[in-house]
Write a protein that holds these residues in place. Structure first.
Motif: not given
Length: 263
Positions: A69-79, A168-179, A197-203
């Protein structure tokens, strides 16, 4: 009294904005696209940098689930760096670039050019970042090289079916992110959307072909636990196809289909 610019955008306005942004990408030359996508591949590497740093400082202090969980919190920074900085990321363009093709304004061969140039640039950037990061870990006392083993185990644990469906879920979420980012009217709102959204991908441990490329390259170069070229190829090929399907079909095709038909 709220201004016209403060009101929420409707779906037609979002589609039009996405279409215009995509047309701008089609008008750029290959050199410009390549340099922008290399920058994205480099910048998204800082997600893995921070994840490895958090692993170093917390893996001896907390249990496995809390550590994840802690590591997943850092996943969005690059995005956040990539998207707010307007660099070109392949998983954004799986949705964005297909819209003018569906609308008949661009050809499938043009789409192939956009996707291939951006994907190659992202991979070059991810590879270069990984080489630099592995060298940094080798000479620094601040990040434990065991982080590479931790991530290599996670990235090679799933079978092909689980890896593909997660992608597929990750690509779906990234498409929704752009939208959803396009519907936001201020930078803070966009950062919040990207982070959530990217936290969801990481977690969820969902495979993202570009962010995951930094991790799998680093595991290949920085560990002796058996991660080899075939593991890298397996991860990247499955994650790329899954991301492309998730973004282009479940967001691009579906969103364009119901909005365009209503128009």
């Amino acid at each position: 009294m709220s201004s016209e610019s403060d009101r929420p955008k409707n779906d037609r306005e979002i589609l039009q904005e996405q279409m215009q942004a995509s047309q701008h990408e089609y008008e750029r030359d290959n050199r410009s696209l390549l340099l922008s996508s290399i920058a994205a591949g480099l910048e998204i590497g800082f997600s893995f940098f921070l994840m490895a740093a958090l692993y170093t400082h917390f893996h001896d202090l907390v249990g496995g689930q809390l550590l994840h969980f802690i590591i997943s919190l850092s996943y969005p920074i690059g995005f956040v760096m990539v998207i707010i900085g307007r660099a070109d990321l392949f998983t954004e363009h799986t949705t964005l670039a297909i819209l003018p093709v569906l609308d008949g304004q661009q050809k499938w061969t043009d789409l192939a050019r956009i996707w291939s140039v951006i994907y190659c640039g992202n991979m070059i950037g991810a590879l270069v970042f990984s080489l630099i990061f592995v060298r940094f870990v080798a000479v620094s006392q601040h990040i434990d090289g065991a982080a590479f083993d931790y991530y290599s185990d996670k990235m090679t644990a799933d079978g092909a079916d689980a890896l593909f469906l997660g992608a597929v879920f990750a690509g779906w979420l990234m498409g929704l992110l752009g939208w959803v980012v396009a519907s936001s009217t201020d930078t803070i709102g966009r950062i919040v959307v990207i982070t959530v959204i990217t936290f969801v991908i990481g977690l969820g441990g969902l495979a993202h072909c570009i962010a995951g490329a930094v991790a799998i390259f680093s595991a290949w170069f920085g560990t002796d636990n058996g991660v080899g070229p075939m593991d890298v190829l397996r991860f990247l090929s499955i994650a790329t196809v899954g991301n492309a399907i998730g973004g282009s079909v479940f967001v691009g095709l579906v969103k364009y289909g119901y909005i365009a038909n209503r128009q």
